[in-house]
Design a protein around this motif. Structure first.
Motif, PDB file in Angstrom:
ATOM      1  N   CYS A  83      33.537  13.811  29.455  1.00 39.08           N
ATOM      2  CA  CYS A  83      33.815  12.715  28.532  1.00 39.08           C
ATOM      3  C   CYS A  83      33.664  11.351  29.199  1.00 39.08           C
TER       4      CYS A  83
ATOM      5  N   TYR B 200      31.710   8.120  28.744  1.00 40.41           N
ATOM      6  CA  TYR B 200      32.311   6.827  28.400  1.00 40.41           C
ATOM      7  C   TYR B 200      31.880   5.718  29.350  1.00 40.41           C
TER       8      TYR B 200
ATOM      9  N   LYS C 172      33.572  -2.199  27.543  1.00 41.16           N
ATOM     10  CA  LYS C 172      34.788  -1.395  27.671  1.00 41.16           C
ATOM     11  C   LYS C 172      35.996  -2.236  28.053  1.00 41.16           C
TER      12      LYS C 172
ATOM     13  N   ASP D  87      38.116  -1.748  25.245  1.00 42.15           N
ATOM     14  CA  ASP D  87      39.183  -0.803  24.934  1.00 42.15           C
ATOM     15  C   ASP D  87      40.448  -1.044  25.748  1.00 42.15           C
TER      16      ASP D  87
ATOM     17  N   ALA E 245      44.462   8.743  25.563  1.00 46.16           N
ATOM     18  CA  ALA E 245      43.134   8.220  25.259  1.00 46.16           C
ATOM     19  C   ALA E 245      43.286   6.802  24.723  1.00 46.16           C
ATOM     20  N   TYR E 246      42.315   5.934  25.056  1.00 49.22           N
ATOM     21  CA  TYR E 246      42.361   4.538  24.635  1.00 49.22           C
ATOM     22  C   TYR E 246      41.033   4.145  24.007  1.00 49.22           C
ATOM     23  N   ARG E 247      41.152   3.480  22.866  1.00 53.90           N
ATOM     24  CA  ARG E 247      39.963   3.023  22.153  1.00 53.90           C
ATOM     25  C   ARG E 247      40.322   1.777  21.356  1.00 53.90           C
ATOM     26  N   GLN E 248      39.584   0.695  21.605  1.00 50.41           N
ATOM     27  CA  GLN E 248      39.817  -0.573  20.916  1.00 50.41           C
ATOM     28  C   GLN E 248      41.290  -0.987  21.003  1.00 50.41           C
TER      29      GLN E 248
ATOM     30  N   ALA F  46      37.225  11.568  20.024  1.00 45.25           N
ATOM     31  CA  ALA F  46      35.918  10.917  20.097  1.00 45.25           C
ATOM     32  C   ALA F  46      35.357  11.044  21.510  1.00 45.25           C
TER      33      ALA F  46
ATOM     34  N   GLU G 277      33.528   8.254  23.651  1.00 42.36           N
ATOM     35  CA  GLU G 277      33.736   6.955  23.026  1.00 42.36           C
ATOM     36  C   GLU G 277      35.140   6.408  23.258  1.00 42.36           C
ATOM     37  N   GLN G 278      35.954   7.151  23.996  1.00 40.24           N
ATOM     38  CA  GLN G 278      37.304   6.690  24.309  1.00 40.24           C
ATOM     39  C   GLN G 278      37.599   6.957  25.780  1.00 40.24           C
ATOM     40  N   ASP G 279      38.391   6.075  26.359  1.00 45.93           N
ATOM     41  CA  ASP G 279      38.826   6.265  27.736  1.00 45.93           C
ATOM     42  C   ASP G 279      39.909   7.343  27.764  1.00 45.93           C
TER      43      ASP G 279
END
Length: 437
Positions: free
Chosen positions: A26, A34, A41, A47, A321-324, A334, A337-339
């Motif tokens: 991932c 990612y 990022k 994110d 997980a981190y996203r936006q 995702a 698409e996510q940390d």
């Protein structure tokens, strides 16, 4: 092919994969991971934030600490500073610019090495530091970035008997839920880390250096260890990721001896619905780092904990997980698409450093560390470029975010190790002295 499809294909071909392999694909797949994507990022448009993205004062304070370490080593004619996972290079630029301006003797001796695995970020680093790379002041290492596992032996996923593991399907995944899935009835995986697509050596860029081995070395790792793959364990066993009815699902295999020993020494054994992590890659990586420092320092800054906190019931099941700028306990939502991160087990990291000849100072908060460096000149480095009261007020808020409990000050911890340096000299470093009588 999407990353989810690539993960599912590997599972169909080789069987259920450990969570560490899933996390590695991932984050670090060379094409779809990612950190390999070109999307922003970091900062407001990305994110997450890092300390170097908040204000240049972080790099300026660390430059002063690095200069102190250089003097503690006897002000050698050459010293190498190796930054692990430098991202866009904001921190490195702040350190280099401030050292050139304020610490010319240290800057003259300094060689700055950037160890970045992501191809897209390496391109940005090369552009940012082109002149300094050409002059020899900065070195950009080329690191392995192939996480496809295509170079591994076809039998890499075989169990100890040589048969393919057969893991039963579990429930719908939710890494943060703590709900136990069924125990696998198949053969357990061997303890060979190469078996699930990556080698610990690939995560240890200190095996490559820009300078000769005898040149003193400072290794700096800011939010590096939290992004290394981890094993996830429950009282059911060690987590595996499988595919069932076109969905990623969680299954369990018996924990390996290495995983159980990690929990015995550095963590706690989960009970009930709890989960915990075994940071085997971080341990191996720290061992390699420490073994390759003949004289010098290691500074690791990250969010994490000591074993005593786990024994008190905190920091259990820390995979996030981190996203936006939104946090989620579901790392399967995702892929690519996510940390994905896990809190750092500093007890395990410190032990690996000590086992390889380093002296390790007691764990500090980022607040204690930065206050120790900045109190000598009342953080004048932060306000040097301010001309108007409004500018000072803005910088004061940014500095507050770095050092106060409401910001990063108490969330992040700092581990400092040294080798070939007298303990009294190490204890005299300003970053380690805040609050001493």
């Amino acid at each position: 092919m999407t990353l989810r499809e690539k993960i599912e294909q590997e599972i169909r071909e080789r069987g259920p994969i450990p969570f560490s392999r899933y996390m590695e694909m991932c984050l670090y797949d060379s094409e779809l991971g990612y950190y390999s994507r070109h999307a922003e990022k970091f900062g407001k448009a990305g994110d997450f934030y890092t300390s170097s993205a908040v204000h240049a004062v972080f790099g300026r304070l660390m430059a002063r600490q690095f200069e102190e370490m250089w003097r503690a080593l006897g002000s050698p004619a050459e010293i190498e500073l190796l930054e692990l996972g430098p991202g866009r290079g904001l921190f490195a630029q702040d350190v280099l610019d401030w050292s050139e301006k304020k610490l010319p003797d240290f800057y003259g001796a300094l060689r700055y090495t950037l160890a970045e695995r992501s191809p897209s970020l390496r391109e940005r680093l090369e552009a940012r530091f082109r002149e300094r790379i050409e002059s020899g002041k900065v070195e950009l290492l080329t690191l392995p970035d192939d996480s496809s596992g295509s170079t591994r032996a076809e039998g890499a996923f075989q169990g100890p008997t040589g048969e393919d593991p057969s893991l039963s399907s579990g429930q719908a995944p939710s890494a943060g839920s703590g709900q136990a899935a069924r125990r696998s009835t198949g053969e357990r995986f061997g303890t060979n880390r190469e078996g699930h697509g990556f080698s610990c050596a690939e995560w240890c860029p200190t095996m490559q250096r820009a300078s000769a081995p005898e040149v003193p070395l400072i290794v700096f790792a800011n939010e590096f260890f939290d992004a290394l793959p981890v094993e996830v364990l429950s009282e059911t066993g060690s987590l595996r990721i499988d595919v069932h009815d076109g969905r990623l699902v969680e299954t369990w295999a018996p924990a390996s001896q290495e995983e159980l020993e990690f929990l015995d020494r550095y963590g706690v054994h989960p009970t009930g619905a709890d989960r915990t992590e075994a940071a085997l890659v971080a341990r191996h990586c720290t061992s390699r780092i420490a073994a390759n420092v003949q004289r010098g320092f290691l500074i690791a800054i990250d969010y994490g904990y000591a074993r005593e906190e786990q024994l008190a019931g905190r920091h259990v099941g820390t995979v996030m997980a981190y996203r936006q700028h939104s946090a989620s306990s579901n790392p399967y939502e995702a892929p690519g698409e996510q940390d994905i991160t896990a809190h750092v087990n500093f007890t395990a990291v410190a032990a690996a450093a000590e086992e390889n000849g380093m002296q390790v100072h007691k764990l500090l908060t980022q607040s204690q560390f930065l206050m120790g460096i900045g109190e000598a000149n009342q953080f004048a480095d932060a306000f040097e470029d301010c001309r108007l009261p409004q500018e000072r007020a803005k910088v004061a808020l940014q500095l507050k975010h770095l050092v106060t409990p409401a910001g990063m000050g108490e969330t992040f911890h700092v581990l400092v190790g040294s080798k070939g340096v007298d303990r009294s000299v190490m204890d005299g470093l300003s970053g380690l002295g805040f609050g001493k009588d």
